[in-house]
Design an enzyme around this catalytic site. Structure first.
Site, PDB file in Angstrom:
ATOM      1  N   LYS A  66       0.793  -1.229   0.000  1.00 28.07           N
ATOM      2  CA  LYS A  66       0.000   0.000   0.000  1.00 28.07           C
ATOM      3  C   LYS A  66       0.832   1.289   0.000  1.00 28.07           C
ATOM      4  CE  LYS A  66      -4.435  -1.101   2.092  1.00 28.07           C
ATOM      5  NZ  LYS A  66      -5.296  -0.808   3.249  1.00 28.07           N
ATOM      6  N   ASP A 102      -9.909   3.901   1.654  1.00 29.32           N
ATOM      7  CA  ASP A 102     -10.097   3.368   3.015  1.00 29.32           C
ATOM      8  C   ASP A 102     -10.820   4.364   3.933  1.00 29.32           C
ATOM      9  OD1 ASP A 102      -9.104   0.815   2.747  1.00 29.32           O
ATOM     10  OD2 ASP A 102      -7.081   1.321   3.413  1.00 29.32           O
TER      11      ASP A 102
HETATM   12  N1  LIG Z   1     -11.678  -2.979   7.514  1.00 31.97           N
HETATM   13  C1  LIG Z   1     -10.849  -2.534   6.580  1.00 31.97           C
HETATM   14  O1  LIG Z   1     -11.227  -2.287   5.428  1.00 31.97           O
HETATM   15  C2  LIG Z   1      -9.408  -2.272   6.970  1.00 31.97           C
HETATM   16  C3  LIG Z   1      -8.613  -1.462   6.143  1.00 31.97           C
HETATM   17  C4  LIG Z   1      -7.288  -1.221   6.542  1.00 31.97           C
HETATM   18  C5  LIG Z   1      -6.802  -1.799   7.712  1.00 31.97           C
HETATM   19  N2  LIG Z   1      -7.610  -2.584   8.476  1.00 31.97           N
HETATM   20  C6  LIG Z   1      -7.105  -3.186   9.737  1.00 31.97           C
HETATM   21  O2  LIG Z   1      -6.526  -2.181  10.536  1.00 31.97           O
HETATM   22  C7  LIG Z   1      -5.518  -2.747  11.368  1.00 31.97           C
HETATM   23  C8  LIG Z   1      -4.246  -1.914  11.328  1.00 31.97           C
HETATM   24  O3  LIG Z   1      -3.686  -1.963  10.033  1.00 31.97           O
HETATM   25  P1  LIG Z   1      -2.419  -1.051   9.640  1.00 31.97           P
HETATM   26  O4  LIG Z   1      -2.272  -1.167   8.173  1.00 31.97           O
HETATM   27  O5  LIG Z   1      -2.523   0.309  10.249  1.00 31.97           O
HETATM   28  O6  LIG Z   1      -1.208  -1.823  10.360  1.00 31.97           O
HETATM   29  P2  LIG Z   1       0.233  -1.228  10.708  1.00 31.97           P
HETATM   30  O7  LIG Z   1       0.583  -0.077   9.832  1.00 31.97           O
HETATM   31  O8  LIG Z   1       1.145  -2.401  10.764  1.00 31.97           O
HETATM   32  O9  LIG Z   1       0.085  -0.631  12.211  1.00 31.97           O
HETATM   33  C9  LIG Z   1      -0.197  -1.499  13.281  1.00 31.97           C
HETATM   34  C10 LIG Z   1      -0.541  -0.693  14.534  1.00 31.97           C
HETATM   35  O10 LIG Z   1      -0.964  -1.618  15.541  1.00 31.97           O
HETATM   36  C11 LIG Z   1      -0.170  -1.435  16.721  1.00 31.97           C
HETATM   37  N3  LIG Z   1      -0.007  -2.736  17.377  1.00 31.97           N
HETATM   38  C12 LIG Z   1       0.286  -3.918  16.802  1.00 31.97           C
HETATM   39  N4  LIG Z   1       0.323  -4.901  17.727  1.00 31.97           N
HETATM   40  C13 LIG Z   1       0.074  -4.312  18.927  1.00 31.97           C
HETATM   41  C14 LIG Z   1      -0.032  -4.791  20.253  1.00 31.97           C
HETATM   42  N5  LIG Z   1       0.144  -6.089  20.544  1.00 31.97           N
HETATM   43  N6  LIG Z   1      -0.330  -3.910  21.233  1.00 31.97           N
HETATM   44  C15 LIG Z   1      -0.495  -2.605  20.956  1.00 31.97           C
HETATM   45  N7  LIG Z   1      -0.432  -2.075  19.696  1.00 31.97           N
HETATM   46  C16 LIG Z   1      -0.144  -2.929  18.701  1.00 31.97           C
HETATM   47  C17 LIG Z   1       1.131  -0.849  16.228  1.00 31.97           C
HETATM   48  O11 LIG Z   1       1.759  -0.185  17.313  1.00 31.97           O
HETATM   49  P3  LIG Z   1       3.348   0.165  17.289  1.00 31.97           P
HETATM   50  O12 LIG Z   1       3.497   1.361  16.393  1.00 31.97           O
HETATM   51  O13 LIG Z   1       3.667   0.458  18.701  1.00 31.97           O
HETATM   52  O14 LIG Z   1       4.036  -1.059  16.749  1.00 31.97           O
HETATM   53  C18 LIG Z   1       0.631   0.094  15.119  1.00 31.97           C
HETATM   54  O15 LIG Z   1       0.146   1.297  15.656  1.00 31.97           O
HETATM   55  C19 LIG Z   1      -5.322  -4.186  10.875  1.00 31.97           C
HETATM   56  O16 LIG Z   1      -6.002  -5.051  11.756  1.00 31.97           O
HETATM   57  C20 LIG Z   1      -5.988  -4.205   9.521  1.00 31.97           C
HETATM   58  O17 LIG Z   1      -6.505  -5.473   9.181  1.00 31.97           O
HETATM   59  C21 LIG Z   1      -8.897  -2.829   8.124  1.00 31.97           C
END
Ligand SMILES: NC(=O)c1ccc[n+]([C@@H]2O[C@H](COP(=O)([O-])OP(=O)(O)OC[C@H]3O[C@@H](n4cnc5c(N)ncnc54)[C@H](OP(=O)(O)O)[C@@H]3O)[C@@H](O)[C@H]2O)c1
Length: 269
Positions: A66, A102
């Site tokens: 992305k 999104d």
């Molecule tokens: N429904 C939809 O259409 C849609 C669209 C996009 C994304 N999503 C969902 O949104 C979520 C996030 O996606 P993303 O792309 O933003 O991922 P990302 O860029 O990898 O960011 C992950 C985030 O989660 C935090 N995190 C991960 N594990 C953690 C834990 N054990 N405890 C506390 N914080 C934790 C990370 O914190 P740190 O910075 O401290 O590591 C970071 O802020 C995913 O579940 C994804 O499937 C859904």
């Protein structure tokens, strides 16, 4: 010739996009074919050139491409630039035009569910790519305040700086929000994918408040359990967002907006 579309990612076999877009095509009587194409990290540039030549008319982009895919676009929309990520590509004669649906999908789902953002105290948990995608649309709704809390304390600071021309984002840590009360708490972390929940300090949800998780399926369960403990009257997963962001991409490609309700119902069943 039937117009071709695809989702690219790695892995991509789990993607619900082929099902969703096939339903949209049937419903709107569009003649199109939609594939899932696995593209490894190092093969992105080559794959985009190949899919352009085929020709594919449009692509959805999922993890891990992305952010990187924007570098291969001849144009990137303002909202995708703000989000720092592209999830939709539209073919032009000379290349790809990048967009990000999104944030639009998220906001449409909140509105479908009747969640009010205007005047509300809103907390977003997590400061990754998904948070970047939803902050612009959330700020446009004029919440009373918008806080972003994250495990890594520097990321919310960076987001507040990046979004300051758009609106005020309050950078927080999970410790610093102790004692706060929010009307809407949005989980945009990926913690649920490993069965986890961010470590949060005590009660955070105001009476009558609501909770929304961008994750769905089993990844939604830890946050849903926490939200119930907080006394949330309304708790929603991100499946509706997934369908809404797909509908926005479909409209970019085909100029017609599908009805999302029957597709969401089919996914839930
Ligand atoms: N429904 C939809 O259409 C849609 C669209 C996009 C994304 N999503 C969902 O949104 C979520 C996030 O996606 P993303 O792309 O933003 O991922 P990302 O860029 O990898 O960011 C992950 C985030 O989660 C935090 N995190 C991960 N594990 C953690 C834990 N054990 N405890 C506390 N914080 C934790 C990370 O914190 P740190 O910075 O401290 O590591 C970071 O802020 C995913 O579940 C994804 O499937 C859904």
């Amino acid at each position: 010739m039937t117009d071709r579309y695809a989702v690219i990612g790695y892995p991509v076999s789990h993607s619900k996009s082929p099902f969703i877009h096939a339903q949209f095509a049937k419903q709107t009587r569009q003649d199109l074919h939609y594939d899932a194409v696995e593209v490894e990290v190092d093969a992105l540039a080559e794959a985009l050139a190949h899919l352009h030549a085929e020709p594919y008319r449009g692509l959805n982009v999922t993890l891990p491409h992305k952010v990187e895919v924007a570098k291969h676009c001849e144009q990137v929309s303002a909202r995708a630039q703000l989000a720092g990520a592209v999830n939709t590509l539209l073919r032009t004669d000379s290349g790809w035009r990048g967009d990000n649906t999104d944030g639009e999908g998220f906001l449409r789902d909140l509105k479908r569910l009747g969640y009010a953002v205007r005047g509300a105290r809103v907390l977003v948990l997590g400061a990754g790519g998904a948070t970047r995608g939803i902050l612009g649309p959330l700020l446009a709704e004029q919440p009373a305040l918008l806080a972003v809390s994250n495990r890594n304390p520097w990321k919310p600071e960076a987001l507040a700086e990046q979004f300051k021309a758009v609106g005020t984002v309050l950078p927080r840590t999970h410790l610093a929000i102790k004692g706060d009360r929010y009307d809407l708490i949005i989980n945009a972390t990926s913690a649920g994918h490993t069965g986890q929940m961010p470590r949060l300090p005590g009660p955070l949800l105001a009476q009558g408040g609501a909770c929304y998780d961008l994750s769905y399926g089993s990844a939604f369960e830890p946050f849903a359990a926490w939200a119930r403990e907080q006394g949330a009257q309304r708790i929603s997963d991100g499946l509706g967002m997934l369908v809404e962001q797909a509908a926005a991409a479909f409209e970019i490609w085909r100029g017609v907006r599908p009805d999302t309700a029957p597709v969401l119902a089919a996914l839930r069943s």
